[in-house]
Design a protein around this motif. Sequence first.
Motif, PDB file in Angstrom:
ATOM      1  N   THR A  93     -49.819 111.066  62.868  1.00 31.43           N
ATOM      2  CA  THR A  93     -50.238 110.017  61.937  1.00 31.43           C
ATOM      3  C   THR A  93     -51.207 109.060  62.617  1.00 31.43           C
ATOM      4  O   THR A  93     -52.210 108.629  62.022  1.00 31.43           O
ATOM      5  CB  THR A  93     -49.011 109.249  61.426  1.00 31.43           C
ATOM      6  OG1 THR A  93     -48.130 110.151  60.762  1.00 31.43           O
ATOM      7  CG2 THR A  93     -49.425 108.145  60.457  1.00 31.43           C
ATOM      8  N   LEU A  94     -50.911 108.723  63.851  1.00 27.62           N
ATOM      9  CA  LEU A  94     -51.793 107.859  64.634  1.00 27.62           C
ATOM     10  C   LEU A  94     -53.163 108.505  64.826  1.00 27.62           C
ATOM     11  O   LEU A  94     -54.209 107.858  64.640  1.00 27.62           O
ATOM     12  CB  LEU A  94     -51.132 107.585  65.990  1.00 27.62           C
ATOM     13  CG  LEU A  94     -51.900 106.765  67.023  1.00 27.62           C
ATOM     14  CD1 LEU A  94     -52.113 105.359  66.521  1.00 27.62           C
ATOM     15  CD2 LEU A  94     -51.119 106.753  68.332  1.00 27.62           C
ATOM     16  N   PHE A  95     -53.174 109.774  65.151  1.00 25.17           N
ATOM     17  CA  PHE A  95     -54.420 110.505  65.358  1.00 25.17           C
ATOM     18  C   PHE A  95     -55.233 110.569  64.072  1.00 25.17           C
ATOM     19  O   PHE A  95     -56.444 110.307  64.070  1.00 25.17           O
ATOM     20  CB  PHE A  95     -54.098 111.917  65.861  1.00 25.17           C
ATOM     21  CG  PHE A  95     -55.280 112.837  65.901  1.00 25.17           C
ATOM     22  CD1 PHE A  95     -56.203 112.757  66.931  1.00 25.17           C
ATOM     23  CD2 PHE A  95     -55.465 113.786  64.912  1.00 25.17           C
ATOM     24  CE1 PHE A  95     -57.301 113.611  66.973  1.00 25.17           C
ATOM     25  CE2 PHE A  95     -56.553 114.643  64.940  1.00 25.17           C
ATOM     26  CZ  PHE A  95     -57.471 114.555  65.974  1.00 25.17           C
ATOM     27  N   VAL A  96     -54.589 110.914  62.970  1.00 25.90           N
ATOM     28  CA  VAL A  96     -55.293 111.048  61.691  1.00 25.90           C
ATOM     29  C   VAL A  96     -55.861 109.707  61.239  1.00 25.90           C
ATOM     30  O   VAL A  96     -56.989 109.631  60.738  1.00 25.90           O
ATOM     31  CB  VAL A  96     -54.340 111.627  60.629  1.00 25.90           C
ATOM     32  CG1 VAL A  96     -54.947 111.501  59.227  1.00 25.90           C
ATOM     33  CG2 VAL A  96     -54.032 113.082  60.938  1.00 25.90           C
ATOM     34  N   ALA A  97     -55.113 108.621  61.428  1.00 28.26           N
ATOM     35  CA  ALA A  97     -55.595 107.300  61.020  1.00 28.26           C
ATOM     36  C   ALA A  97     -56.863 106.933  61.780  1.00 28.26           C
ATOM     37  O   ALA A  97     -57.834 106.410  61.203  1.00 28.26           O
ATOM     38  CB  ALA A  97     -54.510 106.252  61.251  1.00 28.26           C
ATOM     39  N   ALA A  98     -56.870 107.208  63.099  1.00 29.84           N
ATOM     40  CA  ALA A  98     -58.054 106.897  63.897  1.00 29.84           C
ATOM     41  C   ALA A  98     -59.234 107.788  63.517  1.00 29.84           C
ATOM     42  O   ALA A  98     -60.379 107.321  63.417  1.00 29.84           O
ATOM     43  CB  ALA A  98     -57.727 107.055  65.381  1.00 29.84           C
ATOM     44  N   MET A  99     -58.972 109.062  63.266  1.00 26.56           N
ATOM     45  CA  MET A  99     -60.048 109.993  62.908  1.00 26.56           C
ATOM     46  C   MET A  99     -60.644 109.657  61.538  1.00 26.56           C
ATOM     47  O   MET A  99     -61.859 109.810  61.332  1.00 26.56           O
ATOM     48  CB  MET A  99     -59.525 111.423  62.923  1.00 26.56           C
ATOM     49  CG  MET A  99     -59.300 111.992  64.312  1.00 26.56           C
ATOM     50  SD  MET A  99     -60.822 112.054  65.304  1.00 26.56           S
ATOM     51  CE  MET A  99     -61.805 113.214  64.350  1.00 26.56           C
ATOM     52  N   ARG A 100     -59.818 109.212  60.636  1.00 28.27           N
ATOM     53  CA  ARG A 100     -60.346 108.827  59.322  1.00 28.27           C
ATOM     54  C   ARG A 100     -61.303 107.650  59.452  1.00 28.27           C
ATOM     55  O   ARG A 100     -62.354 107.638  58.805  1.00 28.27           O
ATOM     56  CB  ARG A 100     -59.190 108.477  58.384  1.00 28.27           C
ATOM     57  CG  ARG A 100     -58.450 109.684  57.834  1.00 28.27           C
ATOM     58  CD  ARG A 100     -57.251 109.278  57.021  1.00 28.27           C
ATOM     59  NE  ARG A 100     -56.559 110.441  56.489  1.00 28.27           N
ATOM     60  CZ  ARG A 100     -55.348 110.411  55.928  1.00 28.27           C
ATOM     61  NH1 ARG A 100     -54.697 109.245  55.831  1.00 28.27           N
ATOM     62  NH2 ARG A 100     -54.792 111.520  55.480  1.00 28.27           N
ATOM     63  N   GLU A 101     -60.951 106.684  60.260  1.00 26.60           N
ATOM     64  CA  GLU A 101     -61.838 105.541  60.478  1.00 26.60           C
ATOM     65  C   GLU A 101     -63.123 106.009  61.156  1.00 26.60           C
ATOM     66  O   GLU A 101     -64.222 105.539  60.821  1.00 26.60           O
ATOM     67  CB  GLU A 101     -61.129 104.484  61.328  1.00 26.60           C
ATOM     68  CG  GLU A 101     -61.933 103.219  61.540  1.00 26.60           C
ATOM     69  CD  GLU A 101     -62.254 102.496  60.248  1.00 26.60           C
ATOM     70  OE1 GLU A 101     -63.339 101.879  60.166  1.00 26.60           O
ATOM     71  OE2 GLU A 101     -61.421 102.550  59.315  1.00 26.60           O
ATOM     72  N   TRP A 102     -63.000 106.916  62.088  1.00 25.87           N
ATOM     73  CA  TRP A 102     -64.171 107.462  62.784  1.00 25.87           C
ATOM     74  C   TRP A 102     -65.099 108.180  61.797  1.00 25.87           C
ATOM     75  O   TRP A 102     -66.320 107.994  61.821  1.00 25.87           O
ATOM     76  CB  TRP A 102     -63.697 108.403  63.872  1.00 25.87           C
ATOM     77  CG  TRP A 102     -64.779 109.230  64.507  1.00 25.87           C
ATOM     78  CD1 TRP A 102     -65.232 110.455  64.109  1.00 25.87           C
ATOM     79  CD2 TRP A 102     -65.569 108.870  65.644  1.00 25.87           C
ATOM     80  NE1 TRP A 102     -66.230 110.898  64.923  1.00 25.87           N
ATOM     81  CE2 TRP A 102     -66.472 109.942  65.881  1.00 25.87           C
ATOM     82  CE3 TRP A 102     -65.599 107.767  66.494  1.00 25.87           C
ATOM     83  CZ2 TRP A 102     -67.389 109.943  66.919  1.00 25.87           C
ATOM     84  CZ3 TRP A 102     -66.514 107.757  67.526  1.00 25.87           C
ATOM     85  CH2 TRP A 102     -67.402 108.825  67.741  1.00 25.87           C
TER      86      TRP A 102
END
Length: 240
Positions: A93-102
Amino acid sequence: MEPDLITNAAAQVAETDFSLISLFLRADIVVKAVMVGLFAASIWSWAIIFEKWGRLRTVNRKAERFEQVFWSGQSLEDIYQNMGHRPDHPMSTLFVAAMREWRRSAEIGSRAIHGLQERIDRVMTVSIARETARLERGLLFLATVGATAPFIGLFGTVWGIMNSFQAIAATRDTNLAVVAPGIAEALFATGLGLLAAIPAVIAYNAFSTSLNRYATRLDGFADEFSAILSRQIDETREGA
């Protein structure tokens, strides 16, 4: 005469049923309410313990698998695509949240690069806080049961002993057969309080330690992932 009285009292006590069900049925309504409340708290505590134990095992196992994939050399985009945008544990979830912002910033263009690192760090911080709060659900109940159950049981004990003294006053008989049942019921309430409190305290301490360790693991992953994205941001700026 005195040996006969002792013998008769012992015989009467022996005839009294001291099984747990009988102690509950003979108890005063207040003591019964205490017993039922403590028993329900114990059952609910064990339900939380088993759920939390299974949940922590699952998230740690999935975190290990995810870290293996993350450090396997695959590109961040490939990992993001393979996850199907549906993370099923806190680290993903942490990874996906950061990638979405990216990806949102990449779609907007170079003008969104400014402040991107701060936005990603903020997104990961919020994700960690949210996921940690989810994992901590139920711990407050365990802490409450561990702190209050012995005192609730003690209240039932005091109330039961008061009833025993009232029985002595009413019958004007200090015979053991008169006192023993009431005292046994009172002590049963104390036993239930300890039965509810001890597992709750042990589980709370164990889960708190495990959750702190997992939160530290999430923080470490967030720092490493932030460093990777920071390098890519710098490369993007240089290319622009």
